[in-house]
Design an enzyme around this catalytic site. Structure first.
Site, short mmCIF file in Angstrom:
data_model
loop_
_atom_site.label_atom_id
_atom_site.label_comp_id
_atom_site.label_asym_id
_atom_site.label_seq_id
_atom_site.Cartn_x
_atom_site.Cartn_y
_atom_site.Cartn_z
N GLY A 239 0.51 -0.92 0.05
CA GLY A 239 0.25 -0.41 0.48
C GLY A 239 1.53 1.59 0.07
O GLY A 239 0.75 1.98 -0.55
N HIS A 240 1.90 1.54 0.82
CA HIS A 240 2.82 2.12 0.43
C HIS A 240 4.09 1.67 0.54
O HIS A 240 4.69 0.82 0.98
CB HIS A 240 3.35 2.95 1.97
CG HIS A 240 3.89 3.82 1.73
ND1 HIS A 240 4.91 4.22 1.28
CD2 HIS A 240 4.12 4.95 2.69
CE1 HIS A 240 5.62 5.77 1.44
NE2 HIS A 240 5.37 5.91 2.09
N GLU B 64 -1.53 14.17 1.12
CA GLU B 64 -0.21 14.58 0.77
C GLU B 64 0.11 14.44 -0.60
O GLU B 64 1.27 13.20 -0.49
CB GLU B 64 0.66 13.53 2.15
CG GLU B 64 -0.03 13.08 3.52
CD GLU B 64 0.88 12.82 4.12
OE1 GLU B 64 1.17 12.98 4.62
OE2 GLU B 64 0.60 11.75 4.08
N CYS C 267 8.44 10.04 9.77
CA CYS C 267 9.13 9.69 8.61
C CYS C 267 10.03 10.80 8.31
O CYS C 267 11.10 10.36 7.76
CB CYS C 267 8.05 9.57 7.89
SG CYS C 267 6.88 10.85 7.04
N CYS C 268 10.51 12.29 8.51
CA CYS C 268 11.22 13.28 7.92
C CYS C 268 11.97 12.90 8.23
O CYS C 268 13.29 13.02 7.80
CB CYS C 268 10.40 14.52 7.62
SG CYS C 268 8.98 13.89 6.57
O1 FUB Z 1 2.54 6.58 5.66
C1 FUB Z 1 4.30 6.30 5.83
C2 FUB Z 1 5.03 7.36 5.94
O2 FUB Z 1 4.35 9.26 6.76
C3 FUB Z 1 4.19 8.43 4.08
O3 FUB Z 1 5.63 8.21 3.31
C4 FUB Z 1 4.75 10.67 4.60
O4 FUB Z 1 3.84 11.14 3.73
C5 FUB Z 1 3.42 9.67 5.83
O5 FUB Z 1 2.82 10.08 5.46
ZN ZN Z 2 8.26 12.23 5.73
#
Ligand code: FUB
Ligand code: ZN
Length: 696
Positions: free
Chosen positions: A220-221, A347, A443-444
Site C-alpha cells: 500500500g505504501h 499528501e 517519517c521525515c
Molecule cells: O505513511 C508513511 C509515511 O508517513 C509517508 O511516507 C508520509 O507521507 C507520512 O504519511
Molecule cells: Zn516524511
C-alpha cells in the site's frame, strides 16, 4: 565509451567527503541528528511527541520470550480495533505490552540504523556502533519465529497480518528493514539484520504472490520494490529480485487487489468495486501509467523501484513508463525548491501546474523520494536534466527539512509562510511556521539523516569503464575503471562558487570520466588540462574533439589513459537567475523568484520590511543589468553562505486605504530586498517567508 551507460552508485564508504558545504551537513547529522533521534526513538526528548519505537520493539520481544517459554501472553491490545494511530487511553499510563504510535512506527528506527551505517562507513565510532547494535538486537528480538516482523500486528493483531496491505504498512516496514539491513551489513559486515530482513521478506513471500494459495497483494505504501532489489544486490539471492518484480508487475492489475482485500475484510459491509486507487498508484498497471498521482512519497518510491527494475531487466515498457512519470512529476508538478506533492489532501500530487505556495505540502520525504527517483533515472540514462532536479531537491527542500543546528525539522515545506496565518487559519493547519522537535508521524527526520549520510552515492555513479560525476562534492574516492584502481580527488566550491576539478592522485587506468554540465549555468567550460594518451572509443556516437572529449546529454565524456596528475577542470558561470514559472501555473502568475547555481532563494521578514507581499521587483531591469543584484557573503546559524541584495520597490499600503479602488499606478519606494537560501529559512526566530515575489 561503454555501449551500456547504466551505472551503479559509488559506495558511501569509498568517498571521503571534504566538501565545505556537505561535510558540515554530514557531520551535523553524525554529531546532532543521530544522537538526538536515538533519544527520540527512546522517548527521551522532553516536550516532543513520543516515538514509541523502542517501547514497541521491547514489547514484541517480551511477547516472543513468553511464547517461547510456553507462557500465556495476554496482549493488552488483543482483538483491538485496527487503527492507523494508537495512543494510550487518556489519563492512563502506557501499557508496556501494547503497541503505540502509527502503524509504520517500526520504520523510524530502521531509517535511523541505515543513517548510522552510512556514518560508520565514513569512519568508525565504537560508541555509536554499540548503540546501533542495541537497536539491531531489539529488532532481532522482536522478530517472530516464522520471520514475521511488524510490531503493530505482533502486539495483539497477528492473526490479522496481511489483511490490510492498502492502509497498513507491513511491506513499507519490510522495505525500510531491507534498506537498513543492507547498509548495516555493508558498514559492519554483520549478518544479524540482513538475516532478519531476509526472513521477513521470505515470510511475506510465503503469503503474497502469484502462486496458488497466495494473496495477490502488493505494498500500500511502496518502498519494498527498490529495497528488495538492494537486498538482491547485496545477497545475490534471485528470489528477492523476483519478489520486487512481482510487486511492480502486479500493482494496478484487475481485479484490483485492494478491492478484493477490502471485500474480504468488510464482508457484507463492503461498498463494492472501485476504479482502483490512484492515491496508491494502483489504478492501472504501472507500464500504463503516465501521470504522477496520489500520495507523493508513495509515488516517488514506486517510480524509483520501477527505474531500478527497468535498468536491471532492460524492460523497455517499464523504462518508457518511468520517463513519462518523470516528466509528469518533475516537469509539471515540481516546486522550484525541488519539492513535490502540492496538496495536503492525501499528501498528494495535484493537477499539473497547480503549485500553491502557502498551502504547499511538499513533504520532505517526497523531495527525498524525488532525489531517489532522479538518481535511478541517471543510473539508467545519464542525462544532466535528472541530475539538475536531484541537485535541486538536495540543496533546497531536503535541507530545508532540517534546522541549521540539526535539532528541529520541517515535514511540510511551504514556499510562503506567514506565522500569524499559520497560527489562526485552519486551511494552513498542516503548515508549521517553525521547525518541530519531533513528530508523532516522524517519517521525515530520519529520512533526512539517511540521505545526507549517503550523499556520495548521489554524487557519483559508475560502470565497468565509466565514472559519472553528477554532483561536485569535494573529497577523495577510490574507483575501479576497467579493473584498474584509481584514486581521485574532487575539488569544488558549490553551491557558492562555480569551480570544480577532478584529478587523479594514484593509480592508472584506461576509461572514461564523464562530468556533468549543470543546467543552471549559462556558460560552462570543462577541459582535461593534463589528460594524456587520449583514447576515443565510440567517438562516432558523439561529436569528438582533439582532446578526447565528447558531450552528450549534459555530460562531457573524457576518455583516455588516466595517470596521476591528470586533471579535468570545470568552470561554471553562476549568475543570479530571475525565474518565472510556466504561465499555466496560476499561483505564480506575475511573480518571479531568484536562483543562483542549484540554490533557490527566499525573502524573510527578519531581513525585510513586512508584509513581504508589498515588495515589487522589476525582472526586465534585473535581467538587463544582472550586476545590479549583489551577491554577498553571509552567515546564518554558523553556516557561511551567499545572500542576494536585489534592487526592489516596496508598495505603500495602509489599512486606511479602501479595500478596492480604481486602478492607478502604485505608490512605491525604493528599497533593497535581501534574499537568503531557501534551505536556511526559519533559523533566526519567527519570520514571514516568501520564495515568489511580485513583479512589476
Ligand atoms: O505513511 C508513511 C509515511 O508517513 C509517508 O511516507 C508520509 O507521507 C507520512 O504519511
Ligand atoms: Zn516524511
Amino acid at each position: 565509451m561503454a555501449a551500456n551507460l547504466c551505472s551503479r552508485p559509488v559506495a558511501p564508504g569509498s568517498y571521503r567527503v571534504t566538501d565545505a558545504f556537505w561535510l558540515r551537513e554530514m557531520d551535523l547529522v553524525r554529531r546532532e541528528v543521530i544522537p538526538y533521534q536515538w533519544e527520540a526513538l527512546n522517548d527521551r526528548i522532553p516536550d516532543a511527541a513520543p516515538s514509541w519505537w523502542m517501547h514497541n520493539m521491547r514489547a514484541a520481544a517480551r511477547r516472543n520470550a513468553m511464547k517461547r517459554a510456553g507462557k500465556p501472553w495476554q496482549p493488552a491490545g488483543s482483538g483491538r480495533e485496527m487503527r492507523f494511530e494508537t495512543l494510550p487511553e487518556k489519563g492512563q499510563a502506557p501499557d508496556p505490552d501494547a503497541f503505540y504510535g502509527f502503524v509504520f512506527q517500526d520504520s523510524d528506527g530502521y531509517k535511523w540504523i541505515e543513517a548510522v551505517s552510512y556514518q560508520l562507513m565514513r569512519g568508525p565510532d565504537a560508541a555509536l556502533r554499540a548503540t546501533a547494535q542495541e537497536a539491531v538486537d531489539a529488532i532481532c528480538a522482536a522478530q517472530e519465529e516464522d520471520g514475521y516482523l511488524d510490531t503493530y500486528y505482533s502486539l495483539g493483531l497477528r492473526e490479522r497480518a496481511f489483511t490490510n496491505l492498502r492502509d497498513h504498512h507491513e511491506l513499507y516496514c519490510l522495505g525500510h528493514l531491507c534498506e537498513a539491513a543492507v547498509a548495516w551489513h555493508q558498514a559492519t559486515g554483520q549478518t544479524d539484520l540482513l538475516n532478519a530482513a531476509m526472513r521477513f521478506a521470505d515470510c511475506c513471500a510465503e503469503k503474497l504472490g502469484r502462486e496458488p494459495g497466495k494473496k495477490r497483494g502488493y505494498p500500500g505504501h511502496e518502498i519494498a520494490e527498490m529495497a528488495l532489489i538492494r537486498l538482491w544486490e547485496e545477497t545475490g539471492e534471485q528470489r528477492f529480485l523476483e519478489q520486487a518484480k512481482y510487486f511492480i508487475d502486479e500493482r494496478g492489475r484487475r481485479p484490483f487487489y485492494f478491492d478484493e482485500e477490502e471485500r474480504e475484510r468488510l464482508g457484507e459491509a463492503w461498498g463494492g468495486p472501485t476504479q482502483g486507487s490512484g492515491y496508491h498508484q494502483a489504478n492501472a498497471p504501472v507500464r500504463e501509467q503516465s501521470e504522477a498521482q496520489g500520495h507523493a512519497v508513495r509515488a516517488m518510491y514506486l517510480y524509483s523501484g520501477m527505474a531500478d527494475a527497468a535498468r536491471i531487466t532492460g524492460d523497455t515498457a517499464l523504462r518508457a513508463a518511468c520517463k513519462r512519470l518523470w516528466h509528469s512529476a518533475a516537469e509539471e508538478k515540481r516546486y522550484v525548491t525541488g519539492g513535490v506533492g502540492a496538496t495536503h489532501v492525501g499528501e498528494a500530487f495535484s493537477r499539473p501546474y497547480d503549485l500553491p505556495s502557502d498551502t504547499a505540502y511538499s513533504e520532505t520525504c517526497a523531495s527525498i523520494g524525488l532525489a531517489f527517483f532522479a538518481r535511478r533515472m541517471l543510473q539508467m540514462d545519464p542525462d544532466s536534466r535528472y541530475a539538475d532536479v536531484m541537485e535541486e531537491a538536495l540543496y533546497n527542500t531536503v535541507l530545508s527539512g532540517m534546522a541549521l543546528d540539526g535539532r528541529s525539522f520541517f515535514y511540510v515545506n511551504p514556499l510562503a509562510c506567514d506565522p500569524e496565518a499559520c497560527k489562526t487559519d485552519a486551511r494552513l493547519g498542516h503548515v508549521k511556521h517553525v521547525r518541530q522537535k519531533w513528530f508523532g508521524c516522524a517519517c521525515c527526520p530520519p529520512n533526512i539523516a539517511r540521505i545526507v549520510s549517503s550523499l556520495p552515492s548521489y554524487a557519483m555513479t559508475q560502470n565497468e569503464d565509466t565514472l559519472f560525476v553528477h554532483l561536485y562534492v569535494a573529497g577523495e574516492t577510490e574507483v575501479t575503471l576497467n579493473g584498474r584502481p584509481l584514486k581521485l580527488k574532487v575539488e569544488a566550491g558549490l553551491p557558492w562558487e562555480g569551480e570544480a576539478s577532478v584529478s587523479v592522485l594514484e593509480g592508472s587506468a584506461e576509461g572514461t570520466i564523464a562530468v556533468r554540465i549543470p543546467g543552471w549555468c549559462r556558460d560552462a567550460k570543462a577541459s582535461a588540462v593534463t589528460l594524456r594518451n587520449i583514447l576515443t572509443p565510440g567517438a562516432e556516437e558523439l561529436a569528438g574533439d582533439e582532446k578526447g572529449s565528447r558531450e552528450k546529454s549534459g555530460y562531457v565524456y573524457f576518455t583516455g589513459a588516466w595517470e596521476p596528475g591528470d586533471r579535468v577542470e570545470l568552470y561554471f558561470d553562476m549568475p543570479v537567475r530571475v525565474t518565472a514559472a510556466n504561465p499555466l501555473s496560476p499561483e505564480t502568475a506575475g511573480q518571479v523568484c531568484f536562483r543562483r547555481g542549484p540554490v533557490t532563494y527566499c525573502a524573510e521578514s527578519v531581513d525585510n520590511e513586512a508584509p513581504l507581499c508589498l515588495w515589487r521587483v522589476d525582472p526586465a531591469a534585473l535581467t538587463a543589468d544582472p550586476d545590479s543584484i549583489r551577491v554577498e557573503d553571509a552567515e546564518i546559524g554558523g553556516m557561511p553562505m551567499k545572500r542576494l541584495l536585489v534592487p526592489a520597490r516596496i508598495a505603500a499600503a495602509s489599512r486606511e486605504q479602501p479595500l478596492y479602488r480604481d486602478w492607478a499606478p502604485e505608490e512605491t519606494e525604493d528599497g533593497t530586498l535581501i534574499l537568503i537560501p531557501y534551505f536556511a529559512w526559519d533559523n533566526r526566530g519567527e519570520t514571514e517567508m516568501r520564495v515568489w515575489l511580485h513583479a512589476r
